[in-house]
Motif scaffolding. Structure first.
Motif, PDB file in Angstrom:
ATOM      1  N   PRO A   1       0.635  -1.170   0.007  1.00 58.23           N
ATOM      2  CA  PRO A   1       0.229  -0.187   0.313  1.00 58.23           C
ATOM      3  C   PRO A   1       0.805   1.262  -0.060  1.00 58.23           C
ATOM      4  O   PRO A   1       1.917   1.118   0.668  1.00 58.23           O
ATOM      5  CB  PRO A   1      -0.889  -0.424   1.464  1.00 58.23           C
ATOM      6  N   GLY A   2       0.462   2.302  -0.821  1.00 55.40           N
ATOM      7  CA  GLY A   2       1.259   3.666  -0.528  1.00 55.40           C
ATOM      8  C   GLY A   2       1.841   3.928  -2.200  1.00 55.40           C
ATOM      9  O   GLY A   2       1.052   3.475  -3.518  1.00 55.40           O
ATOM     10  N   ALA A   3       2.075   4.766  -1.978  1.00 57.31           N
ATOM     11  CA  ALA A   3       2.986   5.055  -2.866  1.00 57.31           C
ATOM     12  C   ALA A   3       4.162   4.433  -3.939  1.00 57.31           C
ATOM     13  O   ALA A   3       5.010   3.909  -3.112  1.00 57.31           O
ATOM     14  CB  ALA A   3       3.381   6.202  -3.163  1.00 57.31           C
ATOM     15  N   ALA A   4       4.853   4.538  -4.977  1.00 55.57           N
ATOM     16  CA  ALA A   4       5.798   3.434  -5.421  1.00 55.57           C
ATOM     17  C   ALA A   4       6.958   4.387  -6.145  1.00 55.57           C
ATOM     18  O   ALA A   4       6.072   5.182  -7.227  1.00 55.57           O
ATOM     19  CB  ALA A   4       5.516   1.851  -5.939  1.00 55.57           C
ATOM     20  N   TYR A   5       8.247   3.983  -6.508  1.00 59.58           N
ATOM     21  CA  TYR A   5       8.879   4.726  -7.371  1.00 59.58           C
ATOM     22  C   TYR A   5       9.458   3.736  -7.633  1.00 59.58           C
ATOM     23  O   TYR A   5      10.791   2.858  -7.349  1.00 59.58           O
ATOM     24  CB  TYR A   5      10.466   5.475  -6.363  1.00 59.58           C
ATOM     25  N   LEU A   6       9.942   3.892  -9.335  1.00 57.34           N
ATOM     26  CA  LEU A   6      10.517   3.028 -10.307  1.00 57.34           C
ATOM     27  C   LEU A   6      11.754   3.432 -10.742  1.00 57.34           C
ATOM     28  O   LEU A   6      11.046   5.007 -11.405  1.00 57.34           O
ATOM     29  CB  LEU A   6       9.672   1.965 -11.178  1.00 57.34           C
ATOM     30  N   TYR A   7      12.461   3.818 -10.957  1.00 61.30           N
ATOM     31  CA  TYR A   7      13.785   4.151 -11.341  1.00 61.30           C
ATOM     32  C   TYR A   7      13.950   3.792 -13.127  1.00 61.30           C
ATOM     33  O   TYR A   7      13.415   2.246 -13.270  1.00 61.30           O
ATOM     34  CB  TYR A   7      15.020   3.738 -10.525  1.00 61.30           C
ATOM     35  N   ASN A   8      13.706   4.624 -13.665  1.00 60.34           N
ATOM     36  CA  ASN A   8      14.229   4.126 -15.434  1.00 60.34           C
ATOM     37  C   ASN A   8      15.473   2.989 -15.676  1.00 60.34           C
ATOM     38  O   ASN A   8      16.172   2.917 -15.671  1.00 60.34           O
ATOM     39  CB  ASN A   8      14.451   5.016 -16.145  1.00 60.34           C
ATOM     40  N   GLY A   9      14.496   1.784 -16.362  1.00 58.90           N
ATOM     41  CA  GLY A   9      15.131   0.843 -17.123  1.00 58.90           C
ATOM     42  C   GLY A   9      14.745  -0.576 -15.625  1.00 58.90           C
ATOM     43  O   GLY A   9      15.164  -2.171 -15.876  1.00 58.90           O
ATOM     44  N   ASP A  10      14.764  -0.156 -14.243  1.00 57.49           N
ATOM     45  CA  ASP A  10      13.978  -1.242 -13.657  1.00 57.49           C
ATOM     46  C   ASP A  10      12.808  -2.065 -14.512  1.00 57.49           C
ATOM     47  O   ASP A  10      12.756  -3.332 -14.197  1.00 57.49           O
ATOM     48  CB  ASP A  10      13.420  -0.995 -12.938  1.00 57.49           C
ATOM     49  N   GLU A  11      11.828  -1.918 -14.782  1.00 52.63           N
ATOM     50  CA  GLU A  11      10.973  -2.718 -15.579  1.00 52.63           C
ATOM     51  C   GLU A  11      11.756  -3.182 -17.188  1.00 52.63           C
ATOM     52  O   GLU A  11      10.847  -4.746 -17.250  1.00 52.63           O
ATOM     53  CB  GLU A  11       9.967  -1.515 -16.907  1.00 52.63           C
ATOM     54  N   LEU A  12      13.085  -3.181 -17.146  1.00 56.87           N
ATOM     55  CA  LEU A  12      14.006  -3.468 -18.169  1.00 56.87           C
ATOM     56  C   LEU A  12      15.055  -4.622 -17.357  1.00 56.87           C
ATOM     57  O   LEU A  12      15.342  -5.502 -18.469  1.00 56.87           O
ATOM     58  CB  LEU A  12      14.080  -2.977 -19.069  1.00 56.87           C
ATOM     59  N   GLY A  13      14.464  -4.798 -16.592  1.00 52.03           N
ATOM     60  CA  GLY A  13      15.714  -5.665 -15.777  1.00 52.03           C
ATOM     61  C   GLY A  13      17.019  -4.885 -15.582  1.00 52.03           C
ATOM     62  O   GLY A  13      18.085  -5.945 -16.301  1.00 52.03           O
ATOM     63  N   MET A  14      17.425  -4.107 -16.082  1.00 56.68           N
ATOM     64  CA  MET A  14      19.014  -3.388 -16.221  1.00 56.68           C
ATOM     65  C   MET A  14      19.629  -3.411 -14.843  1.00 56.68           C
ATOM     66  O   MET A  14      19.396  -2.977 -13.832  1.00 56.68           O
ATOM     67  CB  MET A  14      18.565  -1.286 -16.954  1.00 56.68           C
ATOM     68  N   PRO A  15      20.728  -3.718 -14.883  1.00 55.36           N
ATOM     69  CA  PRO A  15      21.825  -4.377 -14.125  1.00 55.36           C
ATOM     70  C   PRO A  15      22.396  -3.023 -14.161  1.00 55.36           C
ATOM     71  O   PRO A  15      22.538  -2.634 -15.120  1.00 55.36           O
ATOM     72  CB  PRO A  15      22.915  -6.304 -14.787  1.00 55.36           C
ATOM     73  N   ASP A  16      23.677  -3.671 -12.876  1.00 56.67           N
ATOM     74  CA  ASP A  16      24.761  -2.172 -12.894  1.00 56.67           C
ATOM     75  C   ASP A  16      25.719  -2.783 -13.755  1.00 56.67           C
ATOM     76  O   ASP A  16      25.873  -3.874 -14.247  1.00 56.67           O
ATOM     77  CB  ASP A  16      25.584  -2.026 -11.863  1.00 56.67           C
ATOM     78  N   VAL A  17      26.648  -1.897 -14.341  1.00 54.82           N
ATOM     79  CA  VAL A  17      27.621  -2.376 -15.729  1.00 54.82           C
ATOM     80  C   VAL A  17      28.940  -1.684 -15.033  1.00 54.82           C
ATOM     81  O   VAL A  17      29.296  -0.888 -14.631  1.00 54.82           O
ATOM     82  CB  VAL A  17      27.158  -1.418 -17.237  1.00 54.82           C
ATOM     83  N   ASP A  18      30.008  -2.598 -15.004  1.00 49.44           N
ATOM     84  CA  ASP A  18      31.155  -2.574 -14.815  1.00 49.44           C
ATOM     85  C   ASP A  18      32.216  -2.102 -15.939  1.00 49.44           C
ATOM     86  O   ASP A  18      32.806  -2.176 -16.766  1.00 49.44           O
ATOM     87  CB  ASP A  18      32.050  -4.435 -14.425  1.00 49.44           C
ATOM     88  N   LEU A  19      32.411  -0.331 -15.432  1.00 52.23           N
ATOM     89  CA  LEU A  19      33.430   0.579 -16.362  1.00 52.23           C
ATOM     90  C   LEU A  19      34.444   0.204 -16.010  1.00 52.23           C
ATOM     91  O   LEU A  19      34.922   0.163 -14.555  1.00 52.23           O
ATOM     92  CB  LEU A  19      32.395   1.979 -15.918  1.00 52.23           C
ATOM     93  N   PRO A  20      36.077   1.014 -17.145  1.00 51.55           N
ATOM     94  CA  PRO A  20      36.473   1.187 -17.157  1.00 51.55           C
ATOM     95  C   PRO A  20      36.674   1.947 -16.198  1.00 51.55           C
ATOM     96  O   PRO A  20      36.166   3.140 -16.732  1.00 51.55           O
ATOM     97  CB  PRO A  20      36.777   0.754 -18.264  1.00 51.55           C
ATOM     98  N   ASP A  21      38.198   2.208 -15.801  1.00 52.50           N
ATOM     99  CA  ASP A  21      37.958   3.470 -14.553  1.00 52.50           C
ATOM    100  C   ASP A  21      38.182   3.897 -16.037  1.00 52.50           C
ATOM    101  O   ASP A  21      38.179   6.228 -15.228  1.00 52.50           O
ATOM    102  CB  ASP A  21      39.653   3.062 -14.189  1.00 52.50           C
ATOM    103  N   GLU A  22      38.547   4.870 -16.948  1.00 49.25           N
ATOM    104  CA  GLU A  22      38.835   5.933 -18.220  1.00 49.25           C
ATOM    105  C   GLU A  22      37.499   6.810 -18.136  1.00 49.25           C
ATOM    106  O   GLU A  22      37.371   7.633 -18.820  1.00 49.25           O
ATOM    107  CB  GLU A  22      39.533   5.984 -19.127  1.00 49.25           C
ATOM    108  N   VAL A  23      36.458   6.206 -18.008  1.00 53.74           N
ATOM    109  CA  VAL A  23      34.929   6.211 -18.377  1.00 53.74           C
ATOM    110  C   VAL A  23      34.470   7.145 -17.492  1.00 53.74           C
ATOM    111  O   VAL A  23      33.141   7.624 -17.413  1.00 53.74           O
ATOM    112  CB  VAL A  23      34.180   6.114 -19.492  1.00 53.74           C
ATOM    113  N   LEU A  24      34.491   7.019 -15.749  1.00 55.22           N
ATOM    114  CA  LEU A  24      34.098   7.264 -14.812  1.00 55.22           C
ATOM    115  C   LEU A  24      33.996   8.650 -14.917  1.00 55.22           C
ATOM    116  O   LEU A  24      34.556   8.913 -15.042  1.00 55.22           O
ATOM    117  CB  LEU A  24      34.734   6.536 -13.983  1.00 55.22           C
ATOM    118  N   GLN A  25      32.590   8.859 -13.857  1.00 55.17           N
ATOM    119  CA  GLN A  25      32.333  10.814 -14.193  1.00 55.17           C
ATOM    120  C   GLN A  25      32.296  11.167 -13.069  1.00 55.17           C
ATOM    121  O   GLN A  25      31.641  12.174 -12.240  1.00 55.17           O
ATOM    122  CB  GLN A  25      31.637  10.425 -15.030  1.00 55.17           C
TER     123      GLN A  25
END
Length: 528
Positions: free
Chosen positions: A363-387
């Motif tokens: 019950p109550g309000a729910a917040y979805l983060y864009n890509g939740d509905e696609l099952g997006m995972p985190d991505v292990d990025l190379p150091d040089e592209v981190l921002q």
């Protein structure tokens, strides 16, 4: 300008109480001009997708002019649009089209700090110690015989000290990055400016705000040293010894925010309140403060029956006795995505499907983060592209939040998967995401996207998914089961083996229910 002409503006319309909000991380949602960065044109083109998904409202992260030291949360002008995202005319077009499609629009409000490029801060640097310009911020003399030590021992959330020295010898406070100087809300001019920003966007027709660092703003008198802590970093509640957050004076700011919203019937605010104590959180939800506050217990809970049940129990206890409903979050732009938290790969995906049904059954309000509905995972990025500034402020010891901010894959097989018509994206997208795209999942009845669409449709249409109460039910060992007062039964199996499904009509399940058995790491909705 009168608020009456805007849609949805009806007195007493507490539409947010059961609403499903969709967080649009603007840089990563959809790129409309081919430069590799998400923008308002891209968002407008995808509004029909969000309507068809079945959400009720959007939360758009900051799109204001900014040098992007913290990707928009360092705001140089809170009453305009950053050119990389578009302009005010394009925002108005997004707002009008969203309203035409029946979607409400909320935007970020970032009151705790400004950008160091804000005209106020530039004026403060030029004016010098003791000036009215500096009084808008928290400038202080340093400690030690020559003032070369910071005024207190507060750490920055992003690493290092929370103070930076300017050439004339004074120091200024920044709870986050040095490019984000904290404003002094004891200064009436600061409060008045926040109200002017709110009125600017409310007059344009926005339906509400998400308030960034809503437990910030107030600082204790004299800025005393805080209790030294081993971990003083991002998104944690460190309790009363942490003077940076949850000071009693913050509630006066929220009362001013609420008074402004009350001039615009049908508008609301949700606060980012990282306060784990139920009673402390409830104080933000009094009838003259926030309409909603994120309760992050579900987001931080372990995937265990005890962890989930405890998160739900405390979340409901926090709002009990307040005018507010609970507000459920599984992922956002600051935390690892729940597919990854739950184990990544097939395991994480299976658990994320179950978690979706759990979240949307509550019950109550729910917040979805864009890509939740696609099952997006985190991505292990190379150091040089981190921002992320966390990566730089920590000297490369903390990787920051970029992994959960990868652009949304829309169609095709790469390299930008329909996110952009250009050659690249602001954070690189990995190979092998063709099956994760919205286009691929729309054609698959068993996909994560199809599961979300069915769950959201049932939530919106079935009287079973109603009522503010949760009744815990007896269930097989290592399972979580409850009944909504409207009649919906939700069972989540974390037992490690299939369990019998209770008697009743199966409305929806996150995995096939074969021979009356619910598989491990799965959830089912039932009409008992």
């Amino acid at each position: 300008m009168s608020p009456e002409p805007f849609p949805f503006r009806t007195p007493g319309a507490d539409w947010w109480r059961e609403a499903v909000f969709y967080q649009v991380y603007i840089r990563s949602f959809a790129d409309g001009n081919g430069d590799g960065v998400g923008d308002l044109i891209g968002l407008r083109s995808r509004l029909p997708y969000l309507r068809d998904l079945g959400v009720d409202a959007l939360w758009i992260t900051p799109f204001f002019p900014s040098p992007m030291a913290d990707h928009g949360y360092d705001v140089a002008d809170p009453r305009d649009v950053e050119p990389v995202f578009g302009d005010l005319a394009e925002f108005d077009a997004v707002l009008a089209e969203a309203h035409r499609l029946g979607l409400r629009v909320t935007i970020d409000l970032v009151p705790n700090h400004s950008s160091h490029e804000h005209e106020w801060f530039q004026a403060a640097l030029a004016a010098g110690p003791g000036s009215p310009e500096r009084a808008r911020y928290l400038f202080r003399d340093g400690r030690g015989p020559d003032g070369s030590e910071p005024p207190n021992n507060w750490p920055s959330v992003f690493g290092g000290p929370a103070w930076t020295r300017v050439p004339d010898g004074q120091w200024y406070l920044h709870i986050f990055a040095p490019e984000q100087p904290d404003l002094d809300f004891a200064n009436p001019e600061v409060v008045a400016d926040l109200e002017e920003t709110m009125r600017f966007w409310l007059d344009r027709g926005v339906d509400g705000f998400r308030i960034d660092v809503a437990h910030g703003m107030a600082k204790p008198e004299g800025l005393p040293d805080m209790v030294p802590m081993d971990d003083t970093g991002l998104l944690d509640d460190h309790g009363p010894g942490d003077h940076r957050f949850d000071q009693d004076g913050v509630h006066a700011v929220h009362r001013r925010i609420r008074a402004m919203l009350d001039q615009y019937p049908g508008t609301m605010a949700v606060g980012e309140v990282w306060v784990s104590d139920d009673d402390r959180l409830a104080r933000y939800l009094r009838d003259d403060e926030l309409q909603l506050a994120f309760n992050f217990k579900l987001l931080t809970a372990e995937w265990t029956p005890e962890g989930l049940r405890d998160a739900i129990t405390h979340s409901l206890a926090a709002v009990d006795g307040t005018p507010a409903p609970a507000c459920w979050v599984l992922s956002n732009h600051d935390r690892p995505r729940h597919v990854t938290r739950y184990g990544d790969g097939e395991l994480g995906n299976r658990r994320a499907r179950a978690a979706a049904l759990l979240q949307l059954a509550l019950p109550g309000a729910a917040y979805l983060y864009n890509g939740d509905e696609l099952g997006m995972p985190d991505v292990d990025l190379p150091d040089e592209v981190l921002q992320d500034p966390i990566w730089f402020r920590s000297g490369g010891t903390e990787r920051g939040r970029d992994a959960c901010r990868i652009p949304v894959p829309w169609s095709g097989t790469g390299p930008s998967y329909g996110f952009s018509s250009g050659a690249g994206t602001w954070l690189p997208m990995p190979d092998g995401w063709g099956g994760l795209t919205a286009e691929a999942q729309r054609a698959d009845d068993d996909s994560m996207l199809s599961l979300y669409r069915r769950a959201l449709a049932l939530r919106a249409s079935s009287p079973l998914v109603s009522g503010e109460d949760v009744e815990w039910l007896q269930s097989p060992d290592r399972c979580v089961a409850f009944r909504r007062s409207g009649g919906l039964v939700c069972l989540v199996n974390l037992s490690g083996a299939p369990v019998p499904v209770p008697e009743g009509r199966v409305l929806l399940s996150s995995a096939p229910v074969d021979d009356g058995k619910l598989p491990d790491d799965a959830a089912v909705w039932l009409q008992a």
